[in-house]
Design a protein around this motif. Sequence first.
Motif, PDB file in Angstrom:
ATOM      1  N   ASP A 175       0.831  -1.210   0.000  1.00 28.07           N
ATOM      2  CA  ASP A 175       0.000   0.000   0.000  1.00 28.07           C
ATOM      3  C   ASP A 175       0.864   1.259   0.000  1.00 28.07           C
ATOM      4  O   ASP A 175       0.602   2.212  -0.750  1.00 28.07           O
ATOM      5  CB  ASP A 175      -0.903   0.028   1.239  1.00 28.07           C
ATOM      6  CG  ASP A 175      -2.313  -0.437   0.929  1.00 28.07           C
ATOM      7  OD1 ASP A 175      -2.746  -0.248  -0.218  1.00 28.07           O
ATOM      8  OD2 ASP A 175      -2.967  -0.990   1.826  1.00 28.07           O
ATOM      9  N   SER A 189       2.684   1.657  -3.420  1.00 23.60           N
ATOM     10  CA  SER A 189       1.766   2.103  -4.475  1.00 23.60           C
ATOM     11  C   SER A 189       1.339   3.553  -4.259  1.00 23.60           C
ATOM     12  O   SER A 189       1.209   4.323  -5.218  1.00 23.60           O
ATOM     13  CB  SER A 189       0.539   1.184  -4.559  1.00 23.60           C
ATOM     14  OG  SER A 189      -0.158   1.154  -3.337  1.00 23.60           O
ATOM     15  N   ASN A 190       1.138   3.952  -3.011  1.00 26.45           N
ATOM     16  CA  ASN A 190       0.766   5.347  -2.738  1.00 26.45           C
ATOM     17  C   ASN A 190       1.891   6.306  -3.109  1.00 26.45           C
ATOM     18  O   ASN A 190       1.643   7.423  -3.586  1.00 26.45           O
ATOM     19  CB  ASN A 190       0.408   5.516  -1.256  1.00 26.45           C
ATOM     20  CG  ASN A 190      -0.954   4.945  -0.921  1.00 26.45           C
ATOM     21  OD1 ASN A 190      -1.796   4.769  -1.801  1.00 26.45           O
ATOM     22  ND2 ASN A 190      -1.179   4.637   0.345  1.00 26.45           N
ATOM     23  N   ILE A 248       1.705   6.667  -6.819  1.00 23.97           N
ATOM     24  CA  ILE A 248       0.529   7.467  -7.194  1.00 23.97           C
ATOM     25  C   ILE A 248       0.773   8.953  -6.926  1.00 23.97           C
ATOM     26  O   ILE A 248       0.261   9.820  -7.639  1.00 23.97           O
ATOM     27  CB  ILE A 248      -0.723   6.961  -6.442  1.00 23.97           C
ATOM     28  CG1 ILE A 248      -1.159   5.626  -7.046  1.00 23.97           C
ATOM     29  CG2 ILE A 248      -1.862   7.974  -6.515  1.00 23.97           C
ATOM     30  CD1 ILE A 248      -2.278   4.935  -6.304  1.00 23.97           C
ATOM     31  N   LYS A 268      -1.842  -3.582  -6.648  1.00 23.44           N
ATOM     32  CA  LYS A 268      -2.324  -2.497  -5.786  1.00 23.44           C
ATOM     33  C   LYS A 268      -2.594  -1.225  -6.600  1.00 23.44           C
ATOM     34  O   LYS A 268      -3.590  -0.521  -6.387  1.00 23.44           O
ATOM     35  CB  LYS A 268      -1.307  -2.208  -4.686  1.00 23.44           C
ATOM     36  CG  LYS A 268      -1.334  -3.183  -3.521  1.00 23.44           C
ATOM     37  CD  LYS A 268      -2.610  -3.018  -2.708  1.00 23.44           C
ATOM     38  CE  LYS A 268      -2.630  -3.969  -1.522  1.00 23.44           C
ATOM     39  NZ  LYS A 268      -3.916  -3.867  -0.777  1.00 23.44           N
ATOM     40  N   LEU A 269      -1.673  -0.915  -7.517  1.00 24.45           N
ATOM     41  CA  LEU A 269      -1.857   0.270  -8.362  1.00 24.45           C
ATOM     42  C   LEU A 269      -3.119   0.142  -9.210  1.00 24.45           C
ATOM     43  O   LEU A 269      -3.883   1.097  -9.346  1.00 24.45           O
ATOM     44  CB  LEU A 269      -0.634   0.457  -9.265  1.00 24.45           C
ATOM     45  CG  LEU A 269       0.634   1.003  -8.608  1.00 24.45           C
ATOM     46  CD1 LEU A 269       1.819   0.881  -9.556  1.00 24.45           C
ATOM     47  CD2 LEU A 269       0.446   2.457  -8.193  1.00 24.45           C
ATOM     48  N   GLU A 312      -5.768  -1.593  -8.573  1.00 26.69           N
ATOM     49  CA  GLU A 312      -6.923  -1.466  -7.677  1.00 26.69           C
ATOM     50  C   GLU A 312      -7.205  -0.005  -7.345  1.00 26.69           C
ATOM     51  O   GLU A 312      -8.357   0.451  -7.404  1.00 26.69           O
ATOM     52  CB  GLU A 312      -6.641  -2.251  -6.395  1.00 26.69           C
ATOM     53  CG  GLU A 312      -7.708  -2.160  -5.330  1.00 26.69           C
ATOM     54  CD  GLU A 312      -7.259  -2.809  -4.027  1.00 26.69           C
ATOM     55  OE1 GLU A 312      -7.612  -2.268  -2.961  1.00 26.69           O
ATOM     56  OE2 GLU A 312      -6.545  -3.828  -4.068  1.00 26.69           O
ATOM     57  N   LYS A 313      -6.173   0.750  -7.025  1.00 20.66           N
ATOM     58  CA  LYS A 313      -6.347   2.143  -6.613  1.00 20.66           C
ATOM     59  C   LYS A 313      -6.698   3.050  -7.795  1.00 20.66           C
ATOM     60  O   LYS A 313      -7.569   3.913  -7.691  1.00 20.66           O
ATOM     61  CB  LYS A 313      -5.071   2.647  -5.931  1.00 20.66           C
ATOM     62  CG  LYS A 313      -4.775   1.985  -4.581  1.00 20.66           C
ATOM     63  CD  LYS A 313      -3.400   2.401  -4.060  1.00 20.66           C
ATOM     64  CE  LYS A 313      -3.048   1.692  -2.767  1.00 20.66           C
ATOM     65  NZ  LYS A 313      -3.813   2.169  -1.619  1.00 20.66           N
ATOM     66  N   LEU A 314      -6.028   2.870  -8.920  1.00 19.51           N
ATOM     67  CA  LEU A 314      -6.253   3.739 -10.069  1.00 19.51           C
ATOM     68  C   LEU A 314      -7.583   3.466 -10.756  1.00 19.51           C
ATOM     69  O   LEU A 314      -8.153   4.344 -11.402  1.00 19.51           O
ATOM     70  CB  LEU A 314      -5.110   3.584 -11.081  1.00 19.51           C
ATOM     71  CG  LEU A 314      -3.727   4.069 -10.611  1.00 19.51           C
ATOM     72  CD1 LEU A 314      -2.658   3.658 -11.616  1.00 19.51           C
ATOM     73  CD2 LEU A 314      -3.720   5.583 -10.419  1.00 19.51           C
ATOM     74  N   SER A 315      -8.092   2.230 -10.632  1.00 15.90           N
ATOM     75  CA  SER A 315      -9.342   1.855 -11.300  1.00 15.90           C
ATOM     76  C   SER A 315     -10.546   2.621 -10.769  1.00 15.90           C
ATOM     77  O   SER A 315     -11.600   2.652 -11.414  1.00 15.90           O
ATOM     78  CB  SER A 315      -9.595   0.351 -11.148  1.00 15.90           C
ATOM     79  OG  SER A 315      -8.619  -0.394 -11.841  1.00 15.90           O
ATOM     80  N   ALA A 316     -10.387   3.229  -9.616  1.00 15.57           N
ATOM     81  CA  ALA A 316     -11.495   4.009  -9.050  1.00 15.57           C
ATOM     82  C   ALA A 316     -11.816   5.225  -9.909  1.00 15.57           C
ATOM     83  O   ALA A 316     -12.955   5.708  -9.907  1.00 15.57           O
ATOM     84  CB  ALA A 316     -11.151   4.447  -7.630  1.00 15.57           C
ATOM     85  N   ASP A 317     -10.801   5.724 -10.641  1.00 13.53           N
ATOM     86  CA  ASP A 317     -10.989   6.959 -11.416  1.00 13.53           C
ATOM     87  C   ASP A 317     -10.875   6.776 -12.926  1.00 13.53           C
ATOM     88  O   ASP A 317     -11.283   7.645 -13.679  1.00 13.53           O
ATOM     89  CB  ASP A 317      -9.951   8.010 -10.989  1.00 13.53           C
ATOM     90  CG  ASP A 317     -10.042   8.336  -9.506  1.00 13.53           C
ATOM     91  OD1 ASP A 317     -11.172   8.522  -9.026  1.00 13.53           O
ATOM     92  OD2 ASP A 317      -8.998   8.385  -8.841  1.00 13.53           O
TER      93      ASP A 317
END
Length: 312
Positions: free
Chosen positions: A74, A77-78, A81, A115-116, A118-123
Amino acid sequence: QNAETSNALIEEFSKSADFATLAKSEGDLILARDQEDAEKLQKGIDFAKEKGVVDPNFVPEPYVCIDVLGKTPDEVSNEIIGYVNKEKEQGTANVGSVIVLCGLSGTGKGTTVAKLSEKLSADTEVVCWSNGNIFRSVTLLAATWCEQQPECDGFDPEKALTKENLANFMSMLSFDKFDGKFDTRINGLGLDLYISNVQNTILKQPKVSKNIPTVAEVTQGEVINFAAEAIKVMSADGVSILLEGREQTVNYVLTPLRFTLTLSDETLIGKRRAAQRLGAAALGSLEKDATEDTVKAALINELSKMANESKV
């Protein structure tokens, strides 16, 4: 088995001589294999330069090194990002980010990519690109070509992999939106296929799988160029692309978002792999309702066997 489980096993056996032996053996094997792979890839890149397929004077953009020691997936990946967001503030609107990730085996590239995504897919729409299916597609075309030549007895790399044939095979591949989704089309030699439909069937046939290393050795440049163009097309459409691979091949994808994962304590590479193997082996010998003591006994037993095997 996730990173937390691996870290717990490393901590549990931190004072174990058997675990230290296994970890060193695993680490040495990983580093040796990485070095061997790097040399083979560089040979393919040098060959591509000699053929004029890639620019021999090309200088890749710099990489940002991220030491993953003591960091969770996490956190890693943060951190990446954070760079992506800075680039977006300075970049062009509606263009997808292209993120390149490199690093030695065992530094957590696969976990970080997951992880990337998962996180980027939100936008935004996210695609994890791999050159593997492109190599498989070229191999399928080369094998099919050999089948159609009366003088070929099985797969004949000397006849099939000429400069002219490779150029023809690559012209039979196209990347675009088909029926509303991005895909690679294989169209030639009587074949008309889409990778998404055949990646787990036709592209896994023995005539493809067993000949990939031979084909990949002489098609690094062609596949690099194909991938770079495909990624450019997706990015222009607003798709974000995650590309994991060796520096030799991903150098040619143009993007400022390039990262190399490192471990300032390289012994952790072997420890992580040892923990992964140990956890999997112990799990396979346990019942679902095993007690904590039974689990520990299974781990110690499997560790002893693995350490002894690594000494041979």
